[in-house]
Design a protein around this motif. Structure first.
Motif, PDB file in Angstrom:
ATOM      1  N   ASN A 243      44.355  43.395  46.640  1.00 25.58           N
ATOM      2  CA  ASN A 243      44.326  44.713  47.412  1.00 25.58           C
ATOM      3  C   ASN A 243      42.650  44.987  47.379  1.00 25.58           C
ATOM      4  N   ASN A 244      41.859  43.944  47.454  1.00 21.77           N
ATOM      5  CA  ASN A 244      40.396  44.000  47.451  1.00 21.77           C
ATOM      6  C   ASN A 244      40.006  44.653  46.349  1.00 21.77           C
ATOM      7  N   GLY A 245      38.978  44.863  46.225  1.00 19.11           N
ATOM      8  CA  GLY A 245      38.190  45.408  44.925  1.00 19.11           C
ATOM      9  C   GLY A 245      36.608  45.206  44.713  1.00 19.11           C
ATOM     10  N   GLU A 246      36.144  45.409  43.624  1.00 18.59           N
ATOM     11  CA  GLU A 246      34.785  45.428  43.320  1.00 18.59           C
ATOM     12  C   GLU A 246      34.581  44.358  42.084  1.00 18.59           C
ATOM     13  N   VAL A 247      33.282  43.702  42.234  1.00 19.32           N
ATOM     14  CA  VAL A 247      32.935  42.820  41.279  1.00 19.32           C
ATOM     15  C   VAL A 247      31.729  43.179  40.663  1.00 19.32           C
ATOM     16  N   GLU A 248      31.390  43.433  39.437  1.00 19.72           N
ATOM     17  CA  GLU A 248      30.032  43.355  39.001  1.00 19.72           C
ATOM     18  C   GLU A 248      29.490  42.112  38.681  1.00 19.72           C
ATOM     19  N   PHE A 249      28.316  42.001  39.337  1.00 21.78           N
ATOM     20  CA  PHE A 249      27.427  40.652  39.123  1.00 21.78           C
ATOM     21  C   PHE A 249      26.338  41.025  38.101  1.00 21.78           C
TER      22      PHE A 249
END
Length: 171
Positions: free
Chosen positions: A49-55
């Motif tokens: 459902n899409n989302g956020e990734v922390e790099f």
């Protein structure tokens, strides 16, 4: 020092600098750390459902990449891809980026992901988790034009553990 030596020295620096920067960028992209950054705990269903990734860039120099992609396979069939856009990360810092998931068979992929999430959480095994393979690809061009990518193959369970890990070097 004569003028020809100075011209040669400047030319060498002008030629070597872009290659050195690209080489350091490749090293930085390979050292990149990442995890799921949304308020919900990571699950493959959430990723669909899409989302956020922390790099996190643990290197002392900025690192940039053109594309970060997670490609999921079940029984050797591509069941979906999660990807983010290009990004530049400052030295020893982290940044959160939105990602988009795409698949040709959305409902069946979500059902498969829910089943695998249940299994990885300790539930009964309904499908073979050993057939769930993930490729994580980071693309960063050399000198902005020569494509270079680093691809790591892992099990879905390994990616699940990486994405749930909240301890990055930059925190």
């Amino acid at each position: 020092m004569n003028k020809y030596s100075v011209i040669t020295f400047v030319a060498i620096i002008a030629i070597v600098t872009p290659f050195a920067y690209s080489g350091l960028n490749i090293i930085g992209a390979n050292q990149l750390e990442y995890n799921w950054s949304s308020e919900e705990e990571f699950s493959f269903f959430e990723m669909s459902n899409n989302g956020e990734v922390e790099f996190c860039n643990p290197m002392p120099l900025p690192t940039s990449f053109q594309e970060f992609k997670i490609i999921t396979f079940y029984d050797e069939k591509n069941i979906g891809e999660f990807e983010t856009n290009s990004l530049t990360i400052a030295p020893k810092s982290s940044i959160v980026e939105n990602g988009n998931f795409s698949t040709e068979e959305f409902q069946s992929t979500q059902h498969m992901f829910m089943t695998l999430d249940y299994e990885f959480g300790g539930g009964a095994i309904r499908v073979d988790p050993n057939k769930f393979i993930v490729l994580v690809t980071i693309q960063t061009p050399i000198m902005g034009i020569i494509p270079y990518s680093n691809t790591v193959q892992m099990s879905g369970f390994e990616l699940d553990q990486i994405m749930k890990n909240k301890e990055l070097s930059c925190n």
